[in-house]
Design an enzyme around this catalytic site. Sequence first.
Site, mmCIF file in Angstrom:
data_model
loop_
_atom_site.group_PDB
_atom_site.id
_atom_site.type_symbol
_atom_site.label_atom_id
_atom_site.label_comp_id
_atom_site.label_asym_id
_atom_site.label_seq_id
_atom_site.Cartn_x
_atom_site.Cartn_y
_atom_site.Cartn_z
ATOM 1 N N HIS A 6 -12.083 37.100 2.076
ATOM 2 C CA HIS A 6 -11.131 36.511 1.140
ATOM 3 C C HIS A 6 -10.256 37.594 0.529
ATOM 4 O O HIS A 6 -10.477 38.073 -0.581
ATOM 5 C CB HIS A 6 -11.876 35.748 0.038
ATOM 6 C CG HIS A 6 -11.000 34.945 -0.864
ATOM 7 N ND1 HIS A 6 -11.473 33.871 -1.596
ATOM 8 C CD2 HIS A 6 -9.684 35.039 -1.176
ATOM 9 C CE1 HIS A 6 -10.492 33.362 -2.312
ATOM 10 N NE2 HIS A 6 -9.397 34.064 -2.079
ATOM 11 N N HIS A 8 -5.911 38.832 0.257
ATOM 12 C CA HIS A 8 -4.541 38.320 0.371
ATOM 13 C C HIS A 8 -3.563 39.455 0.625
ATOM 14 O O HIS A 8 -3.840 40.622 0.326
ATOM 15 C CB HIS A 8 -4.149 37.551 -0.889
ATOM 16 C CG HIS A 8 -4.985 36.342 -1.146
ATOM 17 N ND1 HIS A 8 -5.155 35.354 -0.214
ATOM 18 C CD2 HIS A 8 -5.718 35.966 -2.242
ATOM 19 C CE1 HIS A 8 -5.949 34.407 -0.713
ATOM 20 N NE2 HIS A 8 -6.315 34.765 -1.933
ATOM 21 N N ARG A 74 -0.608 35.161 -0.294
ATOM 22 C CA ARG A 74 -0.960 34.929 -1.700
ATOM 23 C C ARG A 74 -0.735 33.437 -1.968
ATOM 24 O O ARG A 74 0.405 32.969 -1.956
ATOM 25 C CB ARG A 74 -0.079 35.760 -2.628
ATOM 26 C CG ARG A 74 -0.291 37.245 -2.506
ATOM 27 C CD ARG A 74 -1.272 37.776 -3.508
ATOM 28 N NE ARG A 74 -1.698 39.128 -3.134
ATOM 29 C CZ ARG A 74 -2.780 39.714 -3.592
ATOM 30 N NH1 ARG A 74 -3.565 39.071 -4.433
ATOM 31 N NH2 ARG A 74 -3.104 40.929 -3.216
ATOM 32 N N HIS A 181 -8.304 26.650 0.219
ATOM 33 C CA HIS A 181 -7.771 27.404 -0.918
ATOM 34 C C HIS A 181 -6.499 26.712 -1.373
ATOM 35 O O HIS A 181 -5.532 26.630 -0.613
ATOM 36 C CB HIS A 181 -7.461 28.851 -0.498
ATOM 37 C CG HIS A 181 -7.323 29.815 -1.640
ATOM 38 N ND1 HIS A 181 -6.521 29.577 -2.737
ATOM 39 C CD2 HIS A 181 -7.893 31.045 -1.861
ATOM 40 C CE1 HIS A 181 -6.598 30.612 -3.569
ATOM 41 N NE2 HIS A 181 -7.427 31.504 -3.069
ATOM 42 N N HIS A 226 -13.931 30.592 -3.552
ATOM 43 C CA HIS A 226 -14.406 30.671 -4.936
ATOM 44 C C HIS A 226 -15.750 29.977 -5.109
ATOM 45 O O HIS A 226 -15.988 29.255 -6.076
ATOM 46 C CB HIS A 226 -13.366 30.076 -5.897
ATOM 47 C CG HIS A 226 -11.984 30.620 -5.669
ATOM 48 N ND1 HIS A 226 -10.920 29.819 -5.336
ATOM 49 C CD2 HIS A 226 -11.511 31.889 -5.667
ATOM 50 C CE1 HIS A 226 -9.835 30.565 -5.159
ATOM 51 N NE2 HIS A 226 -10.180 31.831 -5.355
ATOM 52 N N GLU A 286 -11.370 38.545 -2.962
ATOM 53 C CA GLU A 286 -9.978 38.350 -3.382
ATOM 54 C C GLU A 286 -9.401 39.653 -3.946
ATOM 55 O O GLU A 286 -8.460 39.649 -4.732
ATOM 56 C CB GLU A 286 -9.873 37.231 -4.425
ATOM 57 C CG GLU A 286 -8.505 36.600 -4.513
ATOM 58 C CD GLU A 286 -8.449 35.457 -5.513
ATOM 59 O OE1 GLU A 286 -8.610 34.307 -5.080
ATOM 60 O OE2 GLU A 286 -8.266 35.730 -6.712
#
Length: 334
Positions: A6, A8, A74, A181, A226, A286
């Site tokens: 995960h 971006h 993103r 997501h 998440h 992330e």
Amino acid sequence: MIIDVHGHLTAPAELYAWKAGLLSHRGAHGGKPPAISDDRLREAHFEPHPSFGNVSHFDHIDGAGVDLQLISPRPYQMMHSEQPSKIVRWFTEETNNIIHRSCELFPGRFKGVAGLPQSPDLDPAEWTAELRRTVTELGFVGALLNPDPYEGTQVPPALGDRYWYPVYEALCELDVPALIHAAGCRPPTREPYSLHFIQEETVAVWSLLSSRVLQDFPDLKIIVSHGGGAIPYQVGRFLPSGVRAGGTPYLEKLRRLWFDTCLYTKDSIELLIRVAGVDRCLFGTEKPGTGSQINPETGGWFDDIHLLVNDIDWLTENDREAIFAKNAADLFRL
């Protein structure tokens, strides 16, 4: 070995200045993307950024011992609900091209996860052309799937609806996972996009497990960002309904999905692993992103998730190896 599923894209400001232009002229000036040199793209990964705690993308992943990071657009930048649909498509395609170039510039450090041009004005079957391009031509290993292309402005079909079946068919055909997501969040919603992510991921898990999707697509690979929204932490609310309905127990259905560890407390990660199982958890940070802020209580980054996993004392070394790398390597065929 640590694989972060995960991550971006970190892109130069020129990409987002171009996006601002698209939103201003709504495609009237055409869709020619900006000319971003390899040097400029390379520099973006080493530049300190205020949103990243004033350090760079590579400072973050190197400091966390991440060997390979899977990078996607993103999400809050993806503007899926904007019109006309061609500007959504143009921006998505160029963002994926920049991801591909980043993977080429840093071989062995990044793999691409595609954004899809999820304009609600397009049929989902039309989104899949970009999925096929990125996987077959650019070597991407998965795709983001936003369960709310309207970005809060209308109520979309739940992921259990047949509306989504063309995407599931393409994912199975290409044998790549989707990372659930959400993207942006616009008025009249009450919440910021970061909370919208969690709410949409919660609804996504509920709708998938309440539908025929996993029966109709037994080879479908779905990862929920998440830590699965709220479901793994509220699973007790769904266990009784699973018994009433009969058939497959709710926890067994839940464990048909995968979940990332993109949570910023040890307790939440530990509960996720206990509920979903070691084999269904993938290391995700992330990084750099929302958690890239120094925790005043520890002096470290909130998103130093590798340290939180290491602090769970009941995990075996084989468990940690599975969470940090093996599960992702198997699922994404790395």
